[in-house]
Write an enzyme that holds these catalytic residues in place. Structure first.
Site, PDB file in Angstrom:
ATOM      1  CB  VAL A 150      -0.973   0.015   1.200  1.00  0.00           C
ATOM      2  CG1 VAL A 150      -1.709   1.352   1.274  1.00  0.00           C
ATOM      3  CG2 VAL A 150      -1.989  -1.119   1.077  1.00  0.00           C
ATOM      4  CB  SER A 157       0.354   8.994   7.504  1.00  0.00           C
ATOM      5  OG  SER A 157       1.418   8.600   8.345  1.00  0.00           O
ATOM      6  CG  ASP A 268     -10.024  -2.144  13.047  1.00  0.00           C
ATOM      7  OD1 ASP A 268      -9.261  -1.198  13.308  1.00  0.00           O
ATOM      8  OD2 ASP A 268     -11.217  -1.993  12.727  1.00  0.00           O
ATOM      9  CD  GLU A 391       0.834  -3.592  10.726  1.00  0.00           C
ATOM     10  OE1 GLU A 391      -0.322  -3.515  11.189  1.00  0.00           O
ATOM     11  OE2 GLU A 391       1.427  -4.667  10.569  1.00  0.00           O
ATOM     12  CB  THR A 393       3.072   7.587  12.460  1.00  0.00           C
ATOM     13  OG1 THR A 393       1.933   8.467  12.336  1.00  0.00           O
ATOM     14  CG2 THR A 393       3.746   7.430  11.100  1.00  0.00           C
TER      15      THR A 393
END
Length: 417
Positions: A150, A157, A268, A391, A393
């Site tokens: 990604v 971010s 999540d 994963e 910041t």
């Protein structure tokens, strides 16, 4: 037990208060016997295999294939893959216990073993049965690597800033773009890829991206050089470039245009594991510091007898135990199918900060020796920093936390979620 006045005021019957009391007695912070066995097995492997090899792989930067194979043979690799796809079928909490134990030995080696977890999550969330059997099944059957693609040079971010694009032509999509800092990128058998499918830059993120599973041997994929990082050096991190890469439409994950939700939903599930990695590092820092403080002498006595050192050890212990509680809670939320973004972000944020403070204190307790690579805490400090970055910041976690608590307060009049 609620008093008679409280019971009457709250409109609770005697039977209801009995249920409440019964439920309160059921709350337990103890692991089950099975979970303790899983934790012990992982910690044994960590101390016997990872600890003795950590410095060697940190220096060489080589990918630890033999250790990865050993971990896979013991069921310590990708333990969250369901049994129906050939995996161990462990819970998120049990997976976190393994990550914590492996990270005690070396977070770089742990990442080599558990790196595919982030690529697994979107397949588990949005994949159809055929995709799950093929791609999760392969990871369960063999010690192979999968990567989550990604992040880009201009989109870390800000996931909405992803420029990699895809264009549908017939029964295929053609992907063009470049991804950066891809963990496991040099060895991945398949990639989870997020690409922009709506060319309108004003399109909402929830409809602008499509997610794919892309086989690693697809023509047009090129893998850049292995990056030389500050810490976790044996983890294979690279740039991955996609040039006219043709992907069959059957490899779309979820619905076309729904990729952003799939990509974000994975966090999540995975952030409790990342928090657990930071926990393992903080735990190792505390153990190394306590051991050293009981051996090293200054001013005629062990430095453990000096209050300045005692306070640092106490701070490390306090934060470690608190981080462990919220990490285990966030993992349990996932297992109980409770929306866990709030607790997962708190766990990841607090555990990452805890690991960095623990590493700083460990180096301080070791003094000049802590600044030297002959002692383990120098490496722990280098390895710790990435937990505040990858994963999501620590600043992004705080944004997620604040937005959720403010939204909840506006709707419910309380910040307690």
């Amino acid at each position: 037990m609620l008093s008679r006045f409280a019971t009457t005021s709250l409109g609770l019957s005697r039977s209801a208060t009995g249920v409440l009391a019964s439920q309160s007695r059921q709350i337990s912070f103890d692991l089950s016997d099975t979970q303790k066995e899983i934790q012990a097995a992982a910690l044994k492997f960590s101390k016997e295999v990872l600890v003795p090899n950590a410095a060697k792989f940190d220096e060489s930067g080589e990918f630890p294939w033999e250790i990865v194979r050993q971990a896979h043979s013991l069921g310590l690799m990708n333990p969250q893959i369901p049994e129906k796809y050939g995996g161990p079928g462990m819970t998120t909490l049990e997976t976190a216990l393994i990550v914590e134990a492996l990270s005690y030995g070396c977070t770089g080696l742990q990442l080599g073993i558990m790196g595919p977890s982030l690529a697994i999550a979107p397949v588990y969330i949005a994949g159809n049965e055929e995709q799950k059997k093929k791609y999760l099944g392969a990871l369960a059957a063999e010690p192979i690597i999968a990567s989550y693609c990604v992040t880009e040079p201009g989109a870390g971010s800000d996931v909405n800033g992803v420029k990699t694009k895809c264009e549908k032509k017939g029964d295929e999509y053609i992907i063009n773009g470049s991804k950066a800092w891809i963990t496991g990128g040099g060895h991945a058998k398949w990639f989870f890829v997020l690409a922009r499918s709506d060319s309108d830059p004003k399109a909402p993120a929830g409809k602008a991206f499509t997610a794919f599973i892309v086989d690693g041997d697809t023509p047009g994929i090129s893998r850049g050089k292995k990056e030389k990082n500050m810490g976790q050096r044996c983890s294979d991190t690279r740039t991955i470039t996609f040039e006219d890469v043709r992907v069959p439409a059957e490899n779309v994950l979820g619905a076309p245009g729904a990729g952003f939700k799939v990509a974000m939903g994975a966090f999540d599930m995975t952030r409790p594991g990342v928090a657990a990695g930071a926990l393992g590092l903080a735990w190792r820092c505390l153990d190394e510091s306590a051991k050293y403080a009981l051996q090293r002498k200054a001013f005629g006595t062990e430095i453990a007898n000096h209050q300045a050192v005692q306070f640092m050890l106490a701070d490390m212990a306090v934060n470690l135990e608190l981080a462990r509680l919220i990490t285990y809670k966030s993992a349990t939320d996932v297992d109980n199918k409770v929306r866990s973004s709030y607790n997962a972000s708190i766990a990841k944020c607090f555990a990452a900060d805890t690991a960095n403070q623990a590493a700083t204190n460990a180096v301080q307790i070791f003094g000049g020796n802590g600044f030297n690579s002959e002692y383990p805490v120098e490496k722990l400090m280098r390895d710790a920093k990435i937990y505040q970055i990858y994963e999501g910041t620590s600043q992004i976690q705080r944004i997620v936390i604040s937005r959720m608590l403010l939204g909840h307060f506006a709707q419910n009049g309380t910040s307690r979620i």
